[in-house]
Design a protein around this motif. Structure first.
Motif, PDB file in Angstrom:
ATOM      1  N   LEU A 186       0.721  -1.011  -0.245  1.00 53.26           N
ATOM      2  CA  LEU A 186      -0.014  -0.369  -0.048  1.00 53.26           C
ATOM      3  C   LEU A 186       0.900   1.256   0.099  1.00 53.26           C
ATOM      4  O   LEU A 186       2.305   1.179   0.999  1.00 53.26           O
ATOM      5  CB  LEU A 186      -1.042   0.071   1.581  1.00 53.26           C
ATOM      6  N   LEU A 187       0.405   2.160  -0.318  1.00 49.96           N
ATOM      7  CA  LEU A 187       1.115   3.522  -0.450  1.00 49.96           C
ATOM      8  C   LEU A 187       0.486   4.577   0.374  1.00 49.96           C
ATOM      9  O   LEU A 187      -1.090   4.990   0.370  1.00 49.96           O
ATOM     10  CB  LEU A 187       1.185   4.193  -1.974  1.00 49.96           C
ATOM     11  N   GLY A 188       1.024   5.318   0.955  1.00 45.61           N
ATOM     12  CA  GLY A 188       0.546   6.396   1.841  1.00 45.61           C
ATOM     13  C   GLY A 188       2.214   6.438   2.013  1.00 45.61           C
ATOM     14  O   GLY A 188       3.078   6.582   2.670  1.00 45.61           O
ATOM     15  N   GLY A 189       1.191   8.094   3.468  1.00 42.82           N
ATOM     16  CA  GLY A 189       2.156   8.926   4.067  1.00 42.82           C
ATOM     17  C   GLY A 189       3.069   9.599   2.622  1.00 42.82           C
ATOM     18  O   GLY A 189       2.636   9.939   2.000  1.00 42.82           O
ATOM     19  N   PRO A 190       4.340  10.630   3.148  1.00 41.87           N
ATOM     20  CA  PRO A 190       4.584  11.587   2.280  1.00 41.87           C
ATOM     21  C   PRO A 190       5.413  10.612   1.451  1.00 41.87           C
ATOM     22  O   PRO A 190       5.678  10.030   1.380  1.00 41.87           O
ATOM     23  CB  PRO A 190       6.614  12.037   3.847  1.00 41.87           C
ATOM     24  N   ALA A 191       5.905  11.440   0.130  1.00 37.32           N
ATOM     25  CA  ALA A 191       5.933  11.138  -0.875  1.00 37.32           C
ATOM     26  C   ALA A 191       5.975   9.707  -1.345  1.00 37.32           C
ATOM     27  O   ALA A 191       6.322   9.147  -1.695  1.00 37.32           O
ATOM     28  CB  ALA A 191       7.499  10.649  -0.612  1.00 37.32           C
ATOM     29  N   ASP A 192       3.853   9.284  -1.180  1.00 36.73           N
ATOM     30  CA  ASP A 192       3.490   7.688  -1.893  1.00 36.73           C
ATOM     31  C   ASP A 192       4.804   6.452  -0.688  1.00 36.73           C
ATOM     32  O   ASP A 192       5.179   5.939  -2.089  1.00 36.73           O
ATOM     33  CB  ASP A 192       3.804   7.960  -2.706  1.00 36.73           C
ATOM     34  N   ALA A 193       5.292   6.337   0.322  1.00 32.66           N
ATOM     35  CA  ALA A 193       6.266   5.410   0.618  1.00 32.66           C
ATOM     36  C   ALA A 193       5.021   4.510   1.041  1.00 32.66           C
ATOM     37  O   ALA A 193       4.213   4.591   1.672  1.00 32.66           O
ATOM     38  CB  ALA A 193       6.615   6.088   2.314  1.00 32.66           C
ATOM     39  N   GLU A 194       5.913   3.060   0.864  1.00 29.94           N
ATOM     40  CA  GLU A 194       4.943   2.121   0.924  1.00 29.94           C
ATOM     41  C   GLU A 194       5.033   1.825   2.184  1.00 29.94           C
ATOM     42  O   GLU A 194       5.921   2.309   3.597  1.00 29.94           O
ATOM     43  CB  GLU A 194       5.992   0.913   0.447  1.00 29.94           C
ATOM     44  N   THR A 195       4.146   1.341   3.336  1.00 29.91           N
ATOM     45  CA  THR A 195       3.585   1.211   4.158  1.00 29.91           C
ATOM     46  C   THR A 195       3.424  -0.382   4.271  1.00 29.91           C
ATOM     47  O   THR A 195       4.732  -0.930   5.018  1.00 29.91           O
ATOM     48  CB  THR A 195       1.728   2.177   4.764  1.00 29.91           C
TER      49      THR A 195
END
Length: 223
Positions: free
Chosen positions: A79-88
């Motif tokens: 999943l992508l999210g957080g700063p700069a679309d970081a992987e979660t």
């Protein structure tokens, strides 16, 4: 990787790459045929594209500490999210049933890992991603929302997106998609600002209606 007639890059696997990891017939057919989107704003399948199918057990330092139901699941993306679309969270595929779930990797404490449902199949997952991206771009089944803003537009779009997820899951919508249907349409609350000095142009009395007139503090421009 393959490219469709529409120029969209997808990730597909050969029969040799599917063996012996994926035995579920519909999942094998989907990965060999339509495949998975190569790029998107919600998920990435870079792990599958670069490494092919690999198990959770092969991805942890001490697989003996993993729960039994996690060991043979396949890591196919994140999943992508957080700063700069970081992987979660990592996206997992059950090669025997076709079900898709997510987990946080704790490489030092794999005994703490568990999984959460994401989609009943890769086909459903692809449909959910496509619907969410259509909603964000106001195209396809959400094209009628172009130029519409405010709470009523948000509520209608949210219900329409929820209906897509309900149909694809039999009504048991995983939390990730329920949050997507409730949060992502909120971008329609504010329209493009008529005053170029404004970042948002909120509808009249929106804040009063949502929070109560007594809880909204207004300041003069000089302040």
């Amino acid at each position: 990787m393959s490219t469709t007639d529409a120029g969209i890059k997808t990730i597909t696997l050969t029969e040799d790459e599917l063996d012996p990891y994926i035995t579920h017939t519909a999942t094998r057919r989907w990965l060999a045929g339509p495949g998975l989107p190569d790029d998107g704003g919600l998920l990435t399948f870079e792990a599958l594209r670069t490494d092919g199918p690999r198990t959770v057990a092969d991805s942890t330092g001490d697989p003996d500490l993993l729960a039994e139901d996690l060991r043979d699941l396949l890591v196919i993306g994140a999943l992508l999210g957080g700063p700069a679309d970081a992987e979660t969270e990592s996206v997992l595929l059950d090669g025997a049933t076709g079900e898709v779930s997510t987990t946080y990797f704790f490489h030092d404490r794999p005994d703490l890992m568990d999984r959460r449902p994401l989609a009943p199949s890769l086909q459903a997952l692809t449909e959910f991603v496509a619907a969410t991206e259509e909603m964000a771009a106001r195209r396809g089944r959400f094209a009628s929302y172009e130029g519409r803003f405010g709470p009523k537009a948000v509520a209608a779009m949210s219900q329409q997106l929820l209906a897509v997820f309900e149909e694809g899951t039999g009504g048991e919508i995983p939390p990730f998609w329920r949050m997507a249907a409730l949060i992502r349409p909120l971008a329609l609350v504010a329209g493009p600002p008529a005053d170029e000095t404004l970042t948002l142009d909120l509808p009249d009395r929106l804040l009063d209606q949502e929070f109560g007139q007594g809880r909204v503090v207004r300041f003069e421009d000089v302040d």
